[in-house]
Design an enzyme around this catalytic site. Sequence first.
Site, PDB file in Angstrom:
ATOM      1  N   PRO A 138      -6.789   6.418  -8.778  1.00 59.32           N
ATOM      2  CA  PRO A 138      -6.076   5.203  -9.187  1.00 59.32           C
ATOM      3  C   PRO A 138      -6.992   4.267  -9.971  1.00 59.32           C
ATOM      4  O   PRO A 138      -8.218   4.338  -9.846  1.00 59.32           O
ATOM      5  CB  PRO A 138      -5.665   4.582  -7.851  1.00 59.32           C
ATOM      6  CG  PRO A 138      -6.649   5.084  -6.857  1.00 59.32           C
ATOM      7  CD  PRO A 138      -7.045   6.458  -7.337  1.00 59.32           C
ATOM      8  N   CYS A 139      -6.358   3.400 -10.720  1.00 59.59           N
ATOM      9  CA  CYS A 139      -7.075   2.379 -11.500  1.00 59.59           C
ATOM     10  C   CYS A 139      -7.811   1.460 -10.535  1.00 59.59           C
ATOM     11  O   CYS A 139      -7.216   1.055  -9.532  1.00 59.59           O
ATOM     12  CB  CYS A 139      -6.073   1.578 -12.308  1.00 59.59           C
ATOM     13  SG  CYS A 139      -6.624  -0.058 -12.833  1.00 59.59           S
ATOM     14  N   PRO A 140      -9.006   1.028 -10.742  1.00 59.80           N
ATOM     15  CA  PRO A 140      -9.945   1.389 -11.811  1.00 59.80           C
ATOM     16  C   PRO A 140     -11.057   2.289 -11.292  1.00 59.80           C
ATOM     17  O   PRO A 140     -12.189   2.177 -11.700  1.00 59.80           O
ATOM     18  CB  PRO A 140     -10.515   0.023 -12.186  1.00 59.80           C
ATOM     19  CG  PRO A 140     -10.608  -0.682 -10.838  1.00 59.80           C
ATOM     20  CD  PRO A 140      -9.531  -0.098  -9.948  1.00 59.80           C
TER      21      PRO A 140
END
Lengths: 79, 421, 235
Positions: free
Chosen positions: A16-18
């Site tokens: 997942p980001c970041p």
Amino acid sequence: MSTMAFDKELDLRNLPCPMPVVKISKGIKEVAVGGVVKAVTTDPGALTDFPAWAKTSGNQILGTDEAGGEVSFFIKRMK
Amino acid sequence: MEAQLKNDLVNVFKSKLSSQMLLNLDTCSRCGLCTEACHAYASIPLVKYAPAYRAEVVRRIYKRSFTAQGKFAPVMGEAKEITDAALMELKEAAFSCTGCRRCMVYCPFGIDTQQIMSIAKLLLVAAQAEPETLSMLADMSVSKGENIDAFKEGFLSGIKRLEDQMIQTWRDEAGEDPIPTDVVGADLLYVALAGAHSIIPSARIFNAAGEKWSLSFFEAVNFGAFVGDPTKTKLILDRIVNEAKRLRVKEVCICECGTAVRVAKQLKGAPFKVVSLTEVHARYIRQGRIRLKKLPGSYTYHDPCQIARNGGVYDEPRYILSHLVNDFREMSPDPKYNWCCGGGGGLVAMGDETLDFRMQSAKVKADQVRGSGADVVVTACENCHTQLSDLNKHYGLGKEVRFLSSLVADALLPEPQEARG
Amino acid sequence: MATLYYLILVPMVYLAVAVFVLGTIWRIGRLLAAPSAPPPPPIYPLRKPAWLFAVGDALLLPTVLRHNFRLWLALALFHLGLLALLLGHLELIAEFKILQVVPHGIFLGHGFVGLAVILCLIYFLCRRMVSPTKELSVPEDYLLLVLFLFTALFGAQMDWARTWYDYSSMGVDEYRAYLSSLIALKPNIEGVTSAGHSFMLVGHIFFANLLIMAFPFTKLMHAIFTFAMNKFRRG
């Protein structure tokens, strides 16, 4: 390019980001200055994030390698 | 702490003293009603996690430097100078607050603890004591905006690879240009995150709805807002604003990222509308532009604080879910009171550094998710998704955590031939 | 003693009023002069008209009612009591026809309003002695409650003391004569310093003076700021 030597490999697939950038910025500190980290990612965004991160953090991307929907970055720790 | 730095920090503090901020600082009566509003306090009952206490950490410094009481009778309000120890306290207060603003719903005055924490964050930035990870991310985002021409090619090659995947998987619906970029005159600019999971499902839905869209070169999330640096926040947002202006789009659609939606929706006077992905999907269903099949299982929805309580998007996700599932269970009797997932405010972005605290401080969230009785927890924010997944694992909840957009994409029915035109 | 009584009943009252008025104007002026920043979002869902709901929030404290009924009850009693006492004090200056809608002598509540306020203050003090409100409290919070408590105790006692002391020698007429003389800037304290329970009046006025002076420099300003704050929350 895939034969390029590296000191540490990071699996940054489907994160997942970041997390890809967070993990590479921490991972690079685990090799000595001059050492190389291979980071494997599936994120299209990583293809801009990693060069931008390398620029601001003063590290060097030696090259990339694409295979089967994945991109490997070879990043040299500069400081 | 050196006198010069102390002086600089007082000036930084002063720069935050707008009329609204003065009200936030001057009105609290320390009634303590907010204590039970905070998920961190509800999960770890230590007073340092009570919103009013966090605010007092900032307020004490405010009193000493900016109020008559703090100058002449500091003992009355426990007014304090800025010191290294005070900075440590500010850091703990600011980065254990997710900025969910649930306390604001409880407060009889509506004091905005998140705004007060923004002072703490700015002081930490000025003292170079902010969390390194967050400033690293913000710097990366700014650099990307400044050097987009140098990085564009890499991004496009990544998108090309995703398109190949899409064409292989969904040959019929993908069309010739499944992920358009740089489309001047597009109706909608979609601002996604770095990961493929934020691009592919959305692209499928845009294409199915016949949207004239373009994918932004930039990621939606604003790390400047997490770290609390208004200059970087603006630089990061400006990248998207400039792209939207250049492409002359009518709408900027922000992906499932709470902070990004919040920051973009606060834009004033832009020549385009800012909408969240959830709002766009609800519109497509309402207009009959996409049709969905029902999915099996029981579902609950976690309202991301920045999209619901602080953004007003309550009805749209429920409308979408009413077309997606037969068994929907509310998580909180009143969504305004939904517990924060415990991952906002940059906590998830700091990764493993904050994992222990995130798990402990969100025990009430885990209990709430468990109590919903649903098999699948749906949300519309990347941070919430990550945090809920971590909670799921940590507390052994046995749920499946899904993005709302990915459910919509999974449930897409082929368009009727006549509508395809 | 006579000098002390005079100092409290005359110069200190003028000083308190001056500090209160100028201090409050300064606080509001400071707020108006501060730069305006783009406001953060309100709390959704929104209700229209926002200003009306904001006034409702400020006056009725619905969030407290929802989350802490006991506190709400005490706050409601306390603030309504203060309002009733404020109106009662106006009648100590002169008679207001409008307040005689319900025909009454001075102080409609016959001392029970004061008693209710005192009980609420004791409850607020007790709340601040247990966690987590204890840890949240600063000396200012206790000091204000104590000032309020002393003001109310001395004030309410005056009413009760009428039966214990020489009631007839100091009553409404004397209070009116004293307060009117203060307003006319021709202070005359004769009528209020000779009775057996005069010390209570002096005590009441002494603590009230302190409270009034503290107003602009403490959280008491919430009485004014709450309207603006609640409007921001409502959007």
